[in-house]
Design a protein around this motif. Structure first.
Motif, short mmCIF file in Angstrom:
data_model
loop_
_atom_site.label_atom_id
_atom_site.label_comp_id
_atom_site.label_asym_id
_atom_site.label_seq_id
_atom_site.Cartn_x
_atom_site.Cartn_y
_atom_site.Cartn_z
N ARG A 198 0.83 -1.20 0.00
CA ARG A 198 0.00 0.00 0.00
C ARG A 198 0.86 1.24 0.00
N GLY A 199 0.25 2.32 -0.46
CA GLY A 199 0.90 3.62 -0.37
C GLY A 199 2.31 3.60 -0.89
N ARG A 200 3.23 4.01 -0.08
CA ARG A 200 4.62 4.12 -0.48
C ARG A 200 5.19 2.81 -0.98
N HIS A 201 4.62 1.71 -0.53
CA HIS A 201 5.21 0.41 -0.84
C HIS A 201 4.53 -0.26 -2.03
N THR A 202 3.61 0.45 -2.66
CA THR A 202 2.97 -0.13 -3.84
C THR A 202 4.03 -0.41 -4.90
N THR A 203 3.98 -1.61 -5.44
CA THR A 203 4.91 -1.96 -6.50
C THR A 203 4.32 -1.54 -7.84
N VAL A 204 5.07 -0.82 -8.60
CA VAL A 204 4.60 -0.42 -9.92
C VAL A 204 5.61 -0.98 -10.93
N ALA A 205 5.24 -2.10 -11.54
CA ALA A 205 6.12 -2.71 -12.54
C ALA A 205 5.55 -2.40 -13.90
N SER A 206 6.30 -1.69 -14.70
CA SER A 206 5.74 -1.29 -15.97
C SER A 206 6.43 -2.02 -17.11
N ALA A 207 5.74 -2.09 -18.23
CA ALA A 207 6.30 -2.68 -19.44
C ALA A 207 5.71 -1.93 -20.62
N LEU A 208 6.53 -1.72 -21.63
CA LEU A 208 6.05 -1.09 -22.86
C LEU A 208 5.88 -2.16 -23.92
N TYR A 209 4.85 -1.97 -24.75
CA TYR A 209 4.67 -2.84 -25.92
C TYR A 209 4.70 -1.97 -27.15
N ARG A 210 5.30 -2.51 -28.20
CA ARG A 210 5.28 -1.80 -29.47
C ARG A 210 3.85 -1.74 -29.97
N TYR A 211 3.45 -0.55 -30.42
CA TYR A 211 2.15 -0.43 -31.07
C TYR A 211 2.44 -0.52 -32.57
N PRO A 212 2.01 -1.58 -33.23
CA PRO A 212 2.51 -1.84 -34.60
C PRO A 212 2.40 -0.67 -35.57
N PRO A 213 1.33 0.11 -35.59
CA PRO A 213 1.31 1.24 -36.53
C PRO A 213 2.31 2.34 -36.18
N GLY A 214 2.95 2.24 -35.02
CA GLY A 214 3.91 3.26 -34.58
C GLY A 214 3.58 3.71 -33.18
N GLY A 215 4.60 3.79 -32.35
CA GLY A 215 4.36 4.19 -30.97
C GLY A 215 4.43 3.00 -30.03
N TYR A 216 4.11 3.28 -28.78
CA TYR A 216 4.18 2.24 -27.75
C TYR A 216 3.00 2.41 -26.80
N VAL A 217 2.59 1.29 -26.21
CA VAL A 217 1.59 1.36 -25.15
C VAL A 217 2.20 0.74 -23.90
N ALA A 218 1.86 1.30 -22.77
CA ALA A 218 2.43 0.80 -21.52
C ALA A 218 1.35 0.26 -20.62
N ASP A 219 1.69 -0.84 -20.01
CA ASP A 219 0.85 -1.42 -18.98
C ASP A 219 1.56 -1.11 -17.66
N THR A 220 0.87 -0.43 -16.78
CA THR A 220 1.51 0.00 -15.52
C THR A 220 0.63 -0.35 -14.33
N PRO A 221 0.53 -1.63 -14.01
CA PRO A 221 -0.31 -1.98 -12.87
C PRO A 221 0.16 -1.25 -11.61
N GLY A 222 -0.76 -0.65 -10.91
CA GLY A 222 -0.41 0.01 -9.66
C GLY A 222 -0.34 1.53 -9.76
N LEU A 223 -0.17 2.05 -10.96
CA LEU A 223 -0.04 3.51 -11.10
C LEU A 223 -1.25 4.25 -10.51
N GLN A 224 -2.41 3.65 -10.69
CA GLN A 224 -3.64 4.31 -10.25
C GLN A 224 -3.76 4.41 -8.73
N TYR A 225 -2.91 3.68 -8.04
CA TYR A 225 -2.97 3.73 -6.56
C TYR A 225 -1.95 4.66 -5.96
#
Ligand SMILES: Nc1nc2c(ncn2[C@@H]2O[C@H](COP(=O)(O)OP(=O)(O)O)[C@@H](O)[C@H]2O)c(=O)[nH]1
Ligand SMILES: [Mg+2]
Ligand SMILES: [Zn+2]
Length: 324
Positions: free
Chosen positions: A230-257
């Protein structure tokens, strides 16, 4: 060619330096997209010794081949960053670097929108000087017809009208359904050529939307990415995926907390565009719009020109900011 020029035409021949973007980091191995392929690199030598910044997901790094190993030898300046303590520069811990936009995902129903979470993410984006878009998913479940809103404008209930208020605040709002494919073309156009971080409550359809937009991605759907700590100890492990038409999308579980730690409470209102604007009219220049006399924000809430719920979110985040 994506906007950061990652697609430089340089295969990693000999010791000629090349560069790429860090997609994820696992067990000391950096997975880097060098425009041709995703390579694995290690962090050794100069960068590790001399650069106090920690190489993060989203970073543009310089690579060098050393024997049969790829090494990260340089870190390019960041254009932007979503950071754990990033609303101040103190103890910055970058979650994703070089982000172009935050897509705040909610659903019209199942689950009902968590407005505090929406406001928290919008404030985080604004304070990080990153654009935000609101993606309202599951429009296929919204009651439509007769006196209701037109198809594509979302639910006709309290949740729908609460969500429609964000457009009036200047937040580009998209109405989508991963189920019926409604709105997916507009969302796809918005992702193209940008680095986008998707965030929002569990179960709103983030993974479903990404699966629909990125063929072969195959993220697990219906899986609750548990918040670890919780709080300060929330783990936020992110990963980027290539968006094939160009760009990237990121999945960031925990960011919302994430709480807006280490934020100067006086700066918080910059995360609430209408409060910052109306707050210019308060009697005290340092008014926090809580109990102060002649507070223009309180008056605007009474008049109904600022949504009561937005001020409530602001006050909740203000309490958090004042505790840190
Ligand atoms: N009816 C409907 N269900 C959806 C939609 N998008 C996702 N779902 C369902 O909502 C649940 C949670 O979806 P998921 O993508 O895992 O949400 P996440 O936690 O935000 O990644 C799953 O059962 C999905 O099948 C949608 O647009 N309409
Ligand atoms: Mg998911
Ligand atoms: Zn005020």
């Amino acid at each position: 060619m994506n906007p950061d020029g990652v697609s430089a035409p340089s295969p990693n021949e000999g010791s000629r330096p090349s560069f790429g973007r860090v997609l994820r980091i696992a067990g000391g191995v950096y997975h880097v997209d060098d425009a041709n392929s995703v390579i694995q690199a290690s962090l050794r030598g100069r960068v590790k010794r001399t650069d106090s910044r920690i190489v993060s997901v989203g970073d543009l790094v310089e690579l060098e081949r050393v024997g049969d190993e790829m090494r990260i030898v340089g870190l390019r300046p960041r254009r932007s960053a979503l950071a754990r303590h990033g609303v101040s520069k103190r103890r910055e811990q970058v979650i994703v670097a070089n982000v172009d936009q935050v897509a705040v995902v909610v659903s019209v129903t199942a689950p009902d929108p968590d407005f505090l979470m929406v406001d928290r993410l919008l404030a985080l984006a604004a304070l990080s000087e990153i654009e935000a878009v609101l993606v309202v998913n599951k429009t296929d479940l919204a009651p439509l017809g007769g006196s209701g809103p037109a198809r594509g404008s979302g639910g006709g209930d309290a949740a729908g009208s609460g969500l429609r208020q964000y457009a009036a605040l200047g937040v580009e709002t998209m109405w989508t359904s991963a189920e019926s494919a409604e709105g997916l073309e507009a969302l796809a156009a918005r992702l193209e050529g940008r680095v986008t971080v998707l965030s929002g409550q569990s179960g709103v359809g983030k993974s479903s939307l990404l699966n629909a937009l990125v063929p072969g991605l195959d993220l697990r759907v219906g899986q609750i990415s548990e918040r670890r700590g919780r709080g300060r100890h929330t783990t936020v492990a992110s990963a980027l995926y290539r968006y094939p038409p160009g760009g990237y999308v990121a999945d960031t579980p925990g960011l919302q907390y994430l709480a807006l730690w280490d934020l100067d409470p006086a700066r918080l209102q910059r995360g609430f565009v209408e409060i910052a604007a109306v707050g210019e009219g308060c009697r005290f220049a340092d008014c926090r719009h809580r109990v102060e006399p002649d507070c223009a924000v309180i008056a605007a809430v009474e008049r109904g020109t600022i949504a009561r719920r937005r001020r409530e979110s602001y006050l909740r985040l203000l309490d958090e900011a004042e505790k840190t």
